[in-house]
Design a protein around this motif. Structure first.
Motif, PDB file in Angstrom:
ATOM      1  N   MET A   1       0.896  -1.274   0.015  1.00 23.87           N
ATOM      2  CA  MET A   1      -0.190  -0.062   0.023  1.00 23.87           C
ATOM      3  C   MET A   1       0.833   1.385   0.129  1.00 23.87           C
ATOM      4  SD  MET A   1      -2.895   1.177  -0.191  1.00 23.87           S
ATOM      5  CE  MET A   1      -4.178  -0.113   0.232  1.00 23.87           C
TER       6      MET A   1
ATOM      7  N   LYS B   1      -1.754   6.989  11.181  1.00 25.86           N
ATOM      8  CA  LYS B   1      -2.885   7.068  10.406  1.00 25.86           C
ATOM      9  C   LYS B   1      -3.799   7.952  11.316  1.00 25.86           C
ATOM     10  CE  LYS B   1      -6.178   4.099   8.170  1.00 25.86           C
ATOM     11  NZ  LYS B   1      -6.770   2.877   7.590  1.00 25.86           N
TER      12      LYS B   1
ATOM     13  N   GLN C   1      -9.132  10.556   2.101  1.00 26.62           N
ATOM     14  CA  GLN C   1      -9.647   9.274   1.681  1.00 26.62           C
ATOM     15  C   GLN C   1      -8.685   8.318   1.318  1.00 26.62           C
ATOM     16  OE1 GLN C   1     -12.930   8.647   1.627  1.00 26.62           O
ATOM     17  NE2 GLN C   1     -12.332   6.504   1.091  1.00 26.62           N
ATOM     18  N   THR C   2      -7.455   8.981   0.794  1.00 22.46           N
ATOM     19  CA  THR C   2      -6.373   8.087   0.573  1.00 22.46           C
ATOM     20  C   THR C   2      -5.480   7.444   1.964  1.00 22.46           C
ATOM     21  OG1 THR C   2      -5.654   9.498  -1.366  1.00 22.46           O
ATOM     22  CG2 THR C   2      -3.705   8.092  -0.409  1.00 22.46           C
TER      23      THR C   2
ATOM     24  N   LYS D   1      -7.186   7.011   4.662  1.00 22.72           N
ATOM     25  CA  LYS D   1      -8.154   5.983   5.130  1.00 22.72           C
ATOM     26  C   LYS D   1      -7.806   4.657   4.686  1.00 22.72           C
ATOM     27  CE  LYS D   1     -11.906   8.863   6.864  1.00 22.72           C
ATOM     28  NZ  LYS D   1     -13.203   9.570   6.693  1.00 22.72           N
ATOM     29  N   THR D   2      -7.599   4.479   3.420  1.00 26.21           N
ATOM     30  CA  THR D   2      -7.694   3.288   2.554  1.00 26.21           C
ATOM     31  C   THR D   2      -6.106   2.505   3.029  1.00 26.21           C
ATOM     32  OG1 THR D   2      -6.343   4.212   0.526  1.00 26.21           O
ATOM     33  CG2 THR D   2      -8.535   4.104   0.749  1.00 26.21           C
ATOM     34  N   LEU D   3      -5.273   3.370   3.815  1.00 23.67           N
ATOM     35  CA  LEU D   3      -3.924   2.709   3.892  1.00 23.67           C
ATOM     36  C   LEU D   3      -3.855   1.564   5.166  1.00 23.67           C
ATOM     37  CD1 LEU D   3      -1.460   5.915   4.174  1.00 23.67           C
ATOM     38  CD2 LEU D   3      -1.936   4.211   2.243  1.00 23.67           C
TER      39      LEU D   3
END
Length: 955
Positions: A868, A889, A950-951, A953-955
């Protein structure tokens, strides 16, 4: 070098050095290159228009001088007839209570010359502050002996060629200054006035088609009706065709005047009847000439009503047939008092039809402020029709080119409809007209009285008196390109530097000065084959400098900027005193003071000459209007700092070091080959820009190269080599050589635009770069201007470094978006790259690792699975930075959520403001536009933050 750039410390030092050593004078080498300074008024001081045009002329002169041409920038000042005479008259009155008439002509002129010697050099001292590299050793003045000789010569020859004559014509008359003035000295102001409608009785029982025994005429100047000599109607106006040729009985005067038909009359405007007063209106004068109407002058030199009129025929001969009596009740009344009395008397006689409010364009003298009167006076004129023909052809066939080209249309429109030129002025200060009169008014034109007696075979006992008038200053300045070079003598200076190369001027004097220079020069200057010489090959028409809102700068608006204030800085109190201290209107002064405090709450900071000049160049597009921008001035002050700091870095790494300037073996790395190539390309861009007078493009190219490429990229790319203990001696030597030689060439490239900082740094840099100082070779201004060498352009190196820059920027973008500090080392993954990308990676790995602060770089094949990562693209290649363990995060999401809340709150506030009808109704358009810009910027920022969140949160 000092740690900080202090322009005040170096500007005076270097200018004095240049001037004392004679570096501004033509060097006698190469083809001649000549610019004539538009001579500023001797009474003047530097304003933004001067600073703009003079900076352009200096850049062009320095550029061509460095190209090896024999460059002359001719300097001089204009005697400014009206302005200077008014100034000295006011000074005389304040100091002694005397007028010029109390002193007499000769004594008064002595006073003017005293003032000129003591105080007339303000603007030339200010030119030095701008860095103007003019030839001070040959400074000229339009009243110096040599120039006076040229003016006399031109007048006499034109008279002998029957191209100058004396006649009675209508001119702009200033009732305060008692002189004719040019159209350029008349300001048309918008004012509220009235339109009076009067009944003019028909004579001999005539009536209109609707049975009226009068015509109604309208006028904004009722007092002039005393000089009416006709009423005009349109020949196609069926209402009045039966009256053409009949007569009006002029009210109050009783004079019979004809009804004439003329296409000048607009039958749709008003009643379709126009009073014609040939002696007091320019349009009426033209009508009068067509119909051979007499001309009746009712005003004296003070614009008061005469006791008896002056009457002349249409050919200007005296008319003795008409009664010159004027109503005694108006005699000696000022024109406005007479207006009131005349309107009253016409109303009393039942002849006032109505009065309407009327918007007027009122002509006022720019010096006196009084309303100008069209006045019938005896004046000297140049017959311009024959002179205009070759001047038109010179532009038509390209011997003279206008830049921008559209100004040729303005030139042609004036020249193809040219009128004779009034060249006499009723002043004492100026070139006295070389004409003498005997007691019967016969005219004798010669260079002096003795020549007049010889030329016309006059007896010694015949009394002669010289004409009291002087010549219009535009007449003498029309000789500027050749009169300054020694004409009528065929001097070596004239042969070398004429025709000149370029004239830099404003569009507003294309007719008053540019056209007249072309006419005069071509009439009096011929080449060896007898072909007329042009005064210049190019006319570069600059725009006008306006304030940041696009308004014309004026003292009454309080938006005038003094260039020297921006160079040296000025505190708020001093600025307020300068703008408002002598203002007679307290309300206006307060308004200007308020605007000044708002715009400059802390005054104006010192920026130095180089920053001001570079700002002016950046604005030098080919448009007519140029809005000043203080933010650009601040930006270019920072640009000077950038150059200074870059030079300090270079010197720290090259002084007393082996730079390979004595033929030692060097190894040029990729970055070296790239910056040398980009330097060549920049030199090509500048050459094209200077050839087309796009100094804005040239300055932008210099800025981009120095700031974005040399400073931001090359200096950084040099560090991995210079600071690497494992780098070879040849590689270090090659980098040092490139550092110093590119900087030296860049300083020469920028010198015409920024003369002071480039000279100061060059003095330290040049010896290290291998420049051999010697007499005359110890200044940057006499060095060769850098020329591009195509063999030095390495396109492969350019492409490779551009690839490196894109990868670096991609990594920086990831750091910024993910809030990763610059100090934290990253792992870099490159995926889906081509063989060319891999080659470039291998050749730039060392620079990329150190400059991007990378712990490792891995090349992934298409089948390799990446963790990721935050991703950017360089072409089709993916630039990946694994995020695992790189950021907290939860903390980062919390931070971004706070930023989003702030933005939402500000967006709601702005939307509420812009949805408020009251705000939209009251706020100026520019204020509303700024609020809308703020809203758009906040909305864009919110969108970007949302994407980042948003980026993560996807990690």
């Amino acid at each position: 070098m000092d740690k900080t750039f202090q322009p005040a410390d170096i500007e005076t030092k270097w200018y004095q050095n240049w001037e004392e050593k004679g570096y501004f004078s033509p060097q006698g080498k190469g083809d001649a290159y000549t610019i004539m300074i538009p001579p500023p008024n001797v009474t003047g001081s530097l304003h933004m228009g001067h600073a703009f045009q003079d900076s352009i002329m200096d850049a062009l002169t320095r550029y061509h001088r460095m190209q090896g041409q024999n460059a002359l920038w001719q300097v001089g000042t204009d005697h400014a007839g009206i302005a200077t005479q008014m100034l000295v008259e006011r000074k005389l009155a304040a100091e002694t209570g005397q007028t010029r008439h109390d002193l007499g002509r000769d004594a008064f002129l002595d006073k003017v010359w005293e003032w000129k010697e003591e105080s007339g050099g303000t603007i030339t001292r200010q030119l030095r502050r701008l860095g103007a590299s003019v030839d001070w050793n040959h400074e000229r003045f339009t009243m110096d002996d040599g120039f006076y000789k040229a003016v006399q010569e031109v007048f006499v020859r034109l008279y002998d060629d029957k191209l100058i004559y004396r006649g009675k014509r209508l001119v702009n008359w200033d009732p305060k200054l008692h002189t004719a003035i040019s159209d350029l000295e008349v300001e048309n102001t918008d004012e509220k006035g009235f339109m009076w409608h009067f009944r003019y009785p028909l004579s001999d029982g005539a009536t209109t088609s609707d049975g009226k025994n009068y015509l109604v005429v309208a006028t904004t100047r009722p007092e002039t009706m005393l000089g009416d000599t006709a009423v005009a109607v349109n020949p196609k106006d069926e209402r009045y065709t039966s009256l053409i040729g009949k007569f009006i009985e002029l009210p109050l005067v009783g004079r019979l005047i004809p009804i004439v038909a003329d296409d000048y009359v607009d039958r749709e405007f008003g009643t379709g009847c126009v009073k014609i007063t040939p002696a007091h209106d320019f349009n009426d004068y033209a009508v009068g000439q067509r119909h051979k109407l007499p001309m009746i002058n009712i005003l004296d030199k003070d614009a008061a009503i005469r006791s008896q009129a002056e009457i002349f025929n249409s050919d200007s001969s005296e008319n003795t047939d008409l009664d010159n009596t004027l109503p005694s009740s108006y005699a000696n009344l000022d024109r406005y008092a007479a207006r009131t009395a005349i309107v009253h008397d016409l109303e009393k006689a039942g002849l006032l039809e109505k009065v309407d409010d009327h918007a007027l364009k009122v002509p006022r003298g720019d010096r006196s402020g009084l309303v100008i009167e069209p006045m019938l006076t005896d004046q000297w004129f140049v017959a311009t029709a024959e002179l205009a023909k070759p001047a038109i052809e010179a532009v038509e066939d390209g011997r003279i080119e206008f830049v921008p080209k559209q100004y040729e249309n303005m030139y042609f429109s004036w020249m193809r409809d040219i009128q004779d030129w009034c060249i006499s002025r009723q002043l004492w200060w100026g070139h006295r007209i070389p004409a003498w009169y005997d007691s019967e008014g016969n005219i004798y034109v010669a260079r002096n009285e003795a020549e007049a007696r010889t030329k016309y075979s006059l007896p010694e006992d015949l009394t002669l008196n010289q004409d009291d008038d002087v010549l219009d200053t535009w007449f003498s300045s029309a000789l500027w390109t050749f009169g300054t070079l020694g004409w009528p003598e065929q001097t070596e200076r004239l042969k070398t530097f004429h025709p000149t190369d370029v004239l830099v001027t404003g569009f507003d004097i294309i007719f008053f000065w540019v056209a007249r220079m072309i006419m005069m020069t071509m009439h009096f200057n011929k080449d060896q084959d007898g072909k007329p010489q042009v005064p210049f090959k190019t006319v570069y028409v600059t725009g006008l400098i306006r304030d940041e809102q696009g308004q014309k700068m004026s003292k009454s608006k309080g938006n005038v900027l003094d260039p020297l204030d921006m160079i040296d800085g000025i505190e708020l109190d001093a600025l307020l005193e300068k703008r408002c201290g002598n203002m007679m209107q307290p309300q206006l002064a307060e308004k200007i003071a308020k605007a000044t405090r708002t715009t400059f709450p802390e005054g104006i900071g010192a920026h130095g000459t180089d920053a001001l000049r570079f700002t002016l160049f950046s604005l030098a597009s080919t448009g007519r209007d140029i809005n000043w921008d203080m933010r650009r001035l601040e930006g270019y002050r920072n640009f000077c700092n950038k150059i200074w700091n870059a030079a300090r870095y270079v010197l720290m790494n090259t002084e007393e070091q082996d730079c390979g300037v004595n033929g030692e073996a060097v190894e040029l790395g990729l970055a070296d080959r790239w910056i040398i190539s980009r330097l060549q390309q920049t030199e090509l861009t500048i050459a094209e820009a200077m050839a087309t007078y796009r100094l804005d493009h040239a300055s932008q190219a210099i800025y981009e190269f120095i700031w974005n490429e040399y400073c931001d990229w090359y200096l950084e790319l040099s560090k991995p080599i210079l600071w690497d203990d494992d780098a070879s001696l040849e590689a270090k030597r090659g980098t040092r050589q490139t550092l110093i030689r590119v900087l030296e060439a860049t300083l020469r490239m920028a010198h015409p635009f920024m003369p002071f900082i480039t000279e100061e740094i060059w003095q330290r840099v040049a010896p290290i770069a291998g420049v051999n100082f010697s007499a005359g070779n110890d200044t940057i201004m006499l060095q060769a201007y850098p020329l591009a060498v195509n063999d030095k352009i390495d396109n492969a190196a350019i492409a490779d470094v551009e690839w490196l820059k894109q990868v670096m920027l991609a990594i920086r973008n990831i750091r910024g978006e993910m809030n990763v500090p610059p100090s934290k080392a990253l792992s870099l993954l490159l995926k889906n790259g081509s063989d060319e990308d891999l080659r470039r990676l291998n050749s730039t790995r060392q620079s990329l690792t150190k400059l991007a602060k990378l712990a490792e770089i891995k090349w992934l094949s298409a089948d390799d699975e990446a963790p990721m990562s935050a991703t950017q693209l360089v072409g089709s290649m993916e630039v990946l930075v694994p995020m695992s363990g790189l950021i907290d995060k939860s903390a980062e999401i919390a931070r971004l959520e706070k930023e989003v809340q702030k933005l939402n709150k500000e967006i709601q506030r702005l939307q509420g403001k812009l949805n408020n009808a009251g705000f939209l109704a009251k706020a100026p358009a520019e204020v509303v536009a700024k609020e809308q810009e703020k809203l758009s910027a906040q909305q864009a920022a919110l969108e970007k933050l949302s994407e980042q969140m948003q980026t993560i949160k996807t990690l």
